[in-house]
Scaffold this motif. Structure first.
Motif, short mmCIF file in Angstrom:
data_model
loop_
_atom_site.label_atom_id
_atom_site.label_comp_id
_atom_site.label_asym_id
_atom_site.label_seq_id
_atom_site.Cartn_x
_atom_site.Cartn_y
_atom_site.Cartn_z
N ARG A 5 0.83 -1.21 0.00
CA ARG A 5 0.00 0.00 0.00
C ARG A 5 0.86 1.25 0.00
O ARG A 5 0.54 2.24 -0.69
CB ARG A 5 -0.92 -0.01 1.22
CG ARG A 5 -1.95 -1.13 1.21
CD ARG A 5 -2.71 -1.15 2.53
NE ARG A 5 -3.68 -2.24 2.57
CZ ARG A 5 -4.39 -2.57 3.65
NH1 ARG A 5 -4.23 -1.88 4.77
NH2 ARG A 5 -5.24 -3.57 3.61
N ASP A 6 1.96 1.24 0.75
CA ASP A 6 2.83 2.41 0.80
C ASP A 6 3.43 2.71 -0.57
O ASP A 6 3.50 3.87 -1.01
CB ASP A 6 3.94 2.20 1.82
CG ASP A 6 3.41 2.16 3.24
OD1 ASP A 6 2.29 2.67 3.47
OD2 ASP A 6 4.10 1.62 4.12
N VAL A 9 0.68 4.17 -2.85
CA VAL A 9 0.41 5.57 -2.53
C VAL A 9 1.54 6.47 -3.03
O VAL A 9 1.31 7.55 -3.59
CB VAL A 9 0.21 5.73 -1.01
CG1 VAL A 9 0.18 7.21 -0.62
CG2 VAL A 9 -1.08 5.07 -0.58
N THR A 10 2.78 6.03 -2.86
CA THR A 10 3.92 6.82 -3.34
C THR A 10 3.90 6.94 -4.86
O THR A 10 4.22 8.01 -5.43
CB THR A 10 5.22 6.18 -2.87
OG1 THR A 10 5.19 6.01 -1.44
CG2 THR A 10 6.41 7.05 -3.23
N CYS A 12 1.22 6.88 -6.78
CA CYS A 12 0.17 7.85 -7.11
C CYS A 12 0.66 9.28 -6.87
O CYS A 12 0.37 10.21 -7.66
CB CYS A 12 -1.08 7.57 -6.28
SG CYS A 12 -1.91 6.02 -6.69
N ARG A 55 4.69 8.16 6.60
CA ARG A 55 3.29 8.56 6.50
C ARG A 55 2.41 7.83 7.51
O ARG A 55 1.39 8.36 7.96
CB ARG A 55 2.77 8.33 5.07
CG ARG A 55 2.46 6.89 4.72
CD ARG A 55 1.97 6.75 3.30
NE ARG A 55 1.44 5.40 3.04
CZ ARG A 55 0.17 5.08 3.18
NH1 ARG A 55 -0.71 5.99 3.56
NH2 ARG A 55 -0.24 3.84 2.95
N MET A 82 -1.26 13.13 -1.38
CA MET A 82 -1.40 11.79 -0.83
C MET A 82 -1.19 11.76 0.68
O MET A 82 -1.70 10.88 1.37
CB MET A 82 -0.40 10.84 -1.51
CG MET A 82 -0.64 10.67 -3.01
SD MET A 82 -2.36 10.29 -3.42
CE MET A 82 -2.57 8.71 -2.65
N THR A 86 -3.70 10.18 3.37
CA THR A 86 -3.30 9.30 4.48
C THR A 86 -3.91 9.77 5.79
O THR A 86 -4.37 8.97 6.62
CB THR A 86 -1.77 9.27 4.59
OG1 THR A 86 -1.22 8.81 3.36
CG2 THR A 86 -1.33 8.35 5.72
#
Length: 536
Positions: A5-6, A9-10, A12, A55, A82, A86
């Motif tokens: 997931r990290d 997100v990074t 994106c 994050r 992002m 979070t």
């Protein structure tokens, strides 16, 4: 799973940052040199690295840092967006709303101070596009947070339902075991013991024919064996193998020398003639009864012939099928101090040894002082018949024993509740006395518990003025309904909310239910009382 997931997100954030960078290059077509490109890449990469690593640990701090970092480059705008996403996923709605408004204000200021090549309409369109993008990200994060909370609450509810079902099954199983054991004890034990008594009386009547005497003897011995088996079955039913404490080991024939040595240490003169080649080969049930016979014989010798030497002989006869126990001592002219006695131990020991195919020496030699060397199994029933009335009186006295109530001091009360667990808070909420169960921890003389900020308990205890306390009580108990034993502790004092500094220094307590329990309270005990119900 979390690293996946990290990284997503990074990624994106990087895509959004590159889109912002491309838009800024299109709006400001001035060519960028190599130095500017390298600086943009380094600054944007730093923002992505901070987002990737921190994050989850510090979502609020990372967002504020990236907001300020966004003034230096365009790529970090994606990391900032992002980071707000979070915060929406992991934090409550208030910090999410504050950070979203701050980011929107940052965007408005950025476009308002942009170079004059942009028209007022273009500035407004840019602000609206970015604000709508933030709204989409925040809404998506809040939806993900709500879904996770729902799934977690459903899982917690499922776990509670499974645990409740397991406890109900165990309780039903325990009650059924108790019912069966009670029925067996109240009905079968009474009938079998009555059968054994009447069979023994018929067996040793002088006018009973030999054939009937032998048949009745078999009935009596079988009844005693059935009583032993029934006692073991009832013990298994009432004390299953899952009990917290293991059952205490029972003595056997191999423990007789230790018993004799203990009596010698008390000053008795005892001669042990052990003719059993292998005590471990004797069945445990037979050895246990032999141990009890020796134990009671030494007790009777101390009571009726104090100071007289005692001789004990153990012998296995008839090819190892019979065990003979002889206890002999001389009579004494006087009598020692009266020692308490049950009045039925010879009856129990002798009857138990006979049903185990052993021999008991129980006939008194003189005034109950001991046993003669000529005493054998055939004499035992007469001794047992003489002791039978005493056995009935002792059984009646044992059955009438009831638990007693003991008052506990402050130290013992605090020791009992120190492990924590579940207690009940009693207070007045304005509509009358109210009792609420909570899980708690103990910190010195204070009881620490937590509740939600929207609970009635929190609202009632927060009515106090700053620095004051609300009078309340806290009760903890542990009751065993099967044995009718247990204890109860009551604390009275003032309850007040704990500050942030106090929460760090006191004993932590983790709430059992799911959901936020952000209201901390401490009840300082000014009065502590308790009672314990136990058998003497």
């Amino acid at each position: 799973m979390e690293w996946t997931r990290d990284v997503l997100v990074t990624a994106c954030a990087l895509v959004i940052g590159l889109l912002v960078l491309a838009g800024s290059r299109e709006t400001y077509p001035a060519p960028a040199g190599l130095v500017e490109n390298i600086a943009e890449a380094l600054l944007g990469g730093t923002a992505m690295l901070v987002l990737l690593l921190f994050r989850r640990r510090w979502p609020l701090g990372v967002t504020l840092f990236l907001m300020a970092w966004g003034f230096t480059n365009s790529v970090s705008w994606g990391a900032t967006a992002m980071a707000v996403f979070t915060v929406a996923v992991h934090c409550r709605w208030r910090p999410t709303a504050v950070l979203t408004l701050l980011n929107c204000a940052f965007l408005a200021v950025t476009f308002l101070i942009a170079p004059h090549e942009l028209s007022a309409r273009e500035r407004l369109e840019s602000i609206v596009v970015f604000v709508l993008g933030y709204m989409v990200l925040v809404a998506t994060g809040l939806l993900i947070r709500a879904r996770r909370q729902l799934v977690e609450s459903l899982r917690a509810r499922a776990r509670e339902a499974e645990e409740g079902q397991r406890l109900r099954i165990e309780e039903a199983r325990h009650q059924e075991r108790e019912r069966i054991a009670r029925e067996m004890h109240d009905v079968l034990a009474h009938r079998i013991s009555l059968l054994a008594v009447h069979a023994g009386a018929l067996e040793f009547r002088p006018d009973t024919p030999d054939e009937q005497r032998e048949a009745v003897g078999i009935i009596r011995r079988s009844a005693y064996e059935a009583m032993e088996d029934l006692r073991e079955v009832i013990g298994v039913l009432r004390a299953p193998g899952s009990a917290a404490e293991p059952e205490r080991p029972q003595p056997t024939l191999a423990d007789v020398p230790a018993l004799v040595q203990e009596s010698r240490g008390a000053g008795a003169r005892i001669e042990l003639d052990d003719r059993v080649p292998g005590p471990a080969d004797v069945p445990d049930r037979v050895g246990r009864h032999a141990y009890r016979i020796v134990q009671e014989g030494l007790t009777n010798a101390r009571k009726h012939a104090p100071g007289a030497p005692v001789r004990i002989m153990l012998e296995v006869t008839k090819a190892g099928r019979e065990l003979t126990v002889e206890i002999e001592n001389a009579t004494t002219p006087g009598r020692g101090p009266a020692l308490p006695g049950a009045g039925r131990a010879w009856w129990a020991s002798a009857s138990g040894s006979r049903c185990s195919a052993g021999r008991s020496c129980t006939a008194p030699r003189a005034a109950g002082s001991g046993c003669g060397p000529g005493c054998r199994c055939e004499d035992a029933p007469r001794c047992m018949a003489a002791r039978a009335p005493g056995m009935g009186r002792d059984m009646a006295s044992e059955s009438s024993a009831r638990p007693v109530l003991e008052e506990l001091d402050r130290t013992e009360c605090l020791r009992l509740i120190a492990p924590g667990g579940v207690g009940r808070v009693a207070y007045d909420d304005g509509e009358g006395p109210t009792v609420v169960p909570v899980n708690y921890a103990v910190d010195g003389d204070a009881v620490i518990f937590r509740t939600s900020e929207s609970a009635r308990l929190n609202k009632s205890l927060l009515t106090v003025v700053p620095g004051g306390q609300v009078r309340a009580a806290f009760e903890v108990d542990r009751i065993d309904s099967a044995t009718r034993e247990g204890w109860s502790v009551l604390l009275r004092g003032g309850a007040r909310p704990l500050s942030e500094e106090e929460r760090e220094s006191v004993t932590r307590v983790e709430p059992w239910p799911a959901g936020d329990r952000g209201a901390w309270f401490g009840l300082t005990a000014t009065e502590v009382s308790g009672r314990r119900l136990h058998r003497p």
